[in-house]
Motif scaffolding. Sequence first.
Motif, PDB file in Angstrom:
ATOM      1  N   SER A  19      25.655 -12.187 -25.339  1.00 39.45           N
ATOM      2  CA  SER A  19      25.013 -11.953 -26.868  1.00 39.45           C
ATOM      3  C   SER A  19      23.527 -11.621 -26.523  1.00 39.45           C
ATOM      4  O   SER A  19      22.753 -12.619 -25.799  1.00 39.45           O
ATOM      5  CB  SER A  19      25.019 -13.223 -27.643  1.00 39.45           C
ATOM      6  N   THR A  20      22.947 -10.668 -26.990  1.00 33.68           N
ATOM      7  CA  THR A  20      21.369 -10.566 -27.076  1.00 33.68           C
ATOM      8  C   THR A  20      20.857 -11.413 -28.145  1.00 33.68           C
ATOM      9  O   THR A  20      19.572 -11.600 -27.881  1.00 33.68           O
ATOM     10  CB  THR A  20      21.087  -9.051 -27.526  1.00 33.68           C
ATOM     11  N   LEU A  21      21.444 -11.808 -28.987  1.00 34.97           N
ATOM     12  CA  LEU A  21      20.847 -12.979 -29.667  1.00 34.97           C
ATOM     13  C   LEU A  21      21.010 -14.334 -29.267  1.00 34.97           C
ATOM     14  O   LEU A  21      20.513 -15.089 -30.149  1.00 34.97           O
ATOM     15  CB  LEU A  21      21.718 -12.710 -31.199  1.00 34.97           C
ATOM     16  N   ASP A  22      21.110 -14.429 -28.328  1.00 31.69           N
ATOM     17  CA  ASP A  22      21.377 -15.795 -27.346  1.00 31.69           C
ATOM     18  C   ASP A  22      20.378 -15.846 -26.151  1.00 31.69           C
ATOM     19  O   ASP A  22      21.109 -16.127 -25.011  1.00 31.69           O
ATOM     20  CB  ASP A  22      22.763 -16.199 -27.443  1.00 31.69           C
ATOM     21  N   PRO A  23      18.981 -15.445 -26.506  1.00 37.07           N
ATOM     22  CA  PRO A  23      18.483 -15.100 -25.074  1.00 37.07           C
ATOM     23  C   PRO A  23      18.003 -16.473 -24.252  1.00 37.07           C
ATOM     24  O   PRO A  23      18.080 -17.569 -24.868  1.00 37.07           O
ATOM     25  CB  PRO A  23      16.643 -14.570 -25.682  1.00 37.07           C
ATOM     26  N   ALA A  24      18.027 -16.003 -22.770  1.00 36.74           N
ATOM     27  CA  ALA A  24      17.801 -17.333 -22.171  1.00 36.74           C
ATOM     28  C   ALA A  24      16.515 -16.936 -21.102  1.00 36.74           C
ATOM     29  O   ALA A  24      16.447 -17.692 -20.032  1.00 36.74           O
ATOM     30  CB  ALA A  24      19.042 -17.487 -20.997  1.00 36.74           C
ATOM     31  N   GLY A  25      15.804 -16.144 -21.638  1.00 37.66           N
ATOM     32  CA  GLY A  25      14.317 -15.639 -20.913  1.00 37.66           C
ATOM     33  C   GLY A  25      13.530 -15.014 -21.856  1.00 37.66           C
ATOM     34  O   GLY A  25      13.955 -14.439 -23.023  1.00 37.66           O
ATOM     35  N   PRO A  26      12.230 -14.916 -21.514  1.00 35.34           N
ATOM     36  CA  PRO A  26      11.356 -14.231 -22.332  1.00 35.34           C
ATOM     37  C   PRO A  26      11.582 -12.787 -22.658  1.00 35.34           C
ATOM     38  O   PRO A  26      11.368 -12.398 -23.700  1.00 35.34           O
ATOM     39  CB  PRO A  26       9.923 -14.344 -21.525  1.00 35.34           C
ATOM     40  N   ALA A  27      11.874 -12.016 -21.585  1.00 30.26           N
ATOM     41  CA  ALA A  27      12.189 -10.618 -22.042  1.00 30.26           C
ATOM     42  C   ALA A  27      13.270 -10.477 -22.683  1.00 30.26           C
ATOM     43  O   ALA A  27      13.003  -9.775 -24.129  1.00 30.26           O
ATOM     44  CB  ALA A  27      12.475  -9.981 -20.720  1.00 30.26           C
ATOM     45  N   ALA A  28      14.245 -11.077 -22.753  1.00 30.40           N
ATOM     46  CA  ALA A  28      15.576 -10.735 -23.794  1.00 30.40           C
ATOM     47  C   ALA A  28      14.971 -11.661 -24.991  1.00 30.40           C
ATOM     48  O   ALA A  28      15.592 -11.246 -26.147  1.00 30.40           O
ATOM     49  CB  ALA A  28      16.729 -12.096 -23.230  1.00 30.40           C
ATOM     50  N   GLY A  29      14.146 -12.565 -25.208  1.00 29.24           N
ATOM     51  CA  GLY A  29      13.949 -13.434 -26.169  1.00 29.24           C
ATOM     52  C   GLY A  29      12.864 -12.360 -27.301  1.00 29.24           C
ATOM     53  O   GLY A  29      13.128 -12.309 -28.407  1.00 29.24           O
ATOM     54  N   ARG A  30      12.164 -11.368 -26.613  1.00 34.84           N
ATOM     55  CA  ARG A  30      11.263 -10.385 -27.245  1.00 34.84           C
ATOM     56  C   ARG A  30      12.135  -9.410 -27.748  1.00 34.84           C
ATOM     57  O   ARG A  30      11.975  -9.081 -29.069  1.00 34.84           O
ATOM     58  CB  ARG A  30      10.087 -10.088 -26.234  1.00 34.84           C
ATOM     59  N   ALA A  32      15.372  -9.913 -28.637  1.00 43.77           N
ATOM     60  CA  ALA A  32      16.207 -10.481 -30.002  1.00 43.77           C
ATOM     61  C   ALA A  32      15.036 -10.659 -31.086  1.00 43.77           C
ATOM     62  O   ALA A  32      15.468 -10.524 -32.265  1.00 43.77           O
ATOM     63  CB  ALA A  32      16.383 -12.045 -29.540  1.00 43.77           C
ATOM     64  N   GLY A  33      13.673 -10.899 -30.921  1.00 46.39           N
ATOM     65  CA  GLY A  33      12.670 -11.144 -31.945  1.00 46.39           C
ATOM     66  C   GLY A  33      12.661  -9.563 -32.503  1.00 46.39           C
ATOM     67  O   GLY A  33      12.382  -9.602 -33.878  1.00 46.39           O
ATOM     68  N   LEU A  34      12.450  -8.614 -31.757  1.00 51.58           N
ATOM     69  CA  LEU A  34      12.453  -7.170 -32.479  1.00 51.58           C
ATOM     70  C   LEU A  34      13.734  -6.925 -33.226  1.00 51.58           C
ATOM     71  O   LEU A  34      13.788  -6.376 -34.446  1.00 51.58           O
ATOM     72  CB  LEU A  34      12.330  -6.231 -31.122  1.00 51.58           C
ATOM     73  N   TRP A  35      15.002  -7.409 -32.579  1.00 51.67           N
ATOM     74  CA  TRP A  35      16.077  -7.082 -33.677  1.00 51.67           C
ATOM     75  C   TRP A  35      16.037  -7.893 -34.776  1.00 51.67           C
ATOM     76  O   TRP A  35      16.462  -7.447 -36.055  1.00 51.67           O
ATOM     77  CB  TRP A  35      17.256  -7.879 -32.816  1.00 51.67           C
ATOM     78  N   TRP A  36      15.511  -9.216 -34.885  1.00 55.24           N
ATOM     79  CA  TRP A  36      15.544 -10.008 -36.135  1.00 55.24           C
ATOM     80  C   TRP A  36      14.587  -9.301 -37.047  1.00 55.24           C
ATOM     81  O   TRP A  36      14.782  -9.551 -38.355  1.00 55.24           O
ATOM     82  CB  TRP A  36      15.336 -11.711 -35.789  1.00 55.24           C
TER      83      TRP A  36
END
Length: 222
Positions: A19-30, A32-36
């Motif tokens: 899941s890209t919506l369950d990020p475990a690091g800063p890159a994936a977090g950003r 996911a933020g863009l997605w939201w």
Amino acid sequence: MGTLLPTAVILSACAGPLSTLDPAGPAAGRVAGLWWGMLAGASVLMALVLGLFALAFLKRDWQWQARSDKRWLLWGGLVMPLAVLTVLMGFALWVGERLLPHPADDVWRVEAKAERWQWRFSYPDRPDLGETVTVMTIPAGRPVDVDIVSQDVIHSFWVPRLAGKLDAIPGHRNRLRILADRAGTFSGVCAEYCGIGHAGMVFAVEALDDAAFAAFAGEVAR
Ligand SMILES: [Cu+2]
């Protein structure tokens, strides 16, 4: 309650190892933020369009013609999409720039070699660690540069909980910066159709804490 329950059910499907919506690091977090952000923007626009649609039915006697067609086209067809796309593009460029492998201290380097239909991982600074198939080992909490290469056709390296995807192109070396916030195992897949074995071209990223990584690398714990 009527809307809360379906929302909770839908969002529970957003967890899981890919899941890209369950990020475990800063890159994936950003990412996911863009997605939201995009979901929020799309919801507002959807509500606006549905509201106008409903209004057209409910207020048939409203003087629609009194509002000039040109003004609808100008604001709804030009100004609004231009504003939305400008904000989205700016945000996407900002996010994308932060995914680049900027100079950093203490980077752990990995080479990810794609071939039909598996991934081979080696560690350029530590050739003595040899090559592993399907499992890539990284230190948790440290930046990692993954050099992505291909032996045959175009593949794509994707660990959804750690970063966006990046292609593995024959004759090219693409570098992806990842960082795992915490120790754990993160699933990865090939995200570019590459033939009959594509669906099975999966791998795992093992992020180890300091002590476990020191043991793996045979170093003294820092
Ligand atoms: Cu592939």
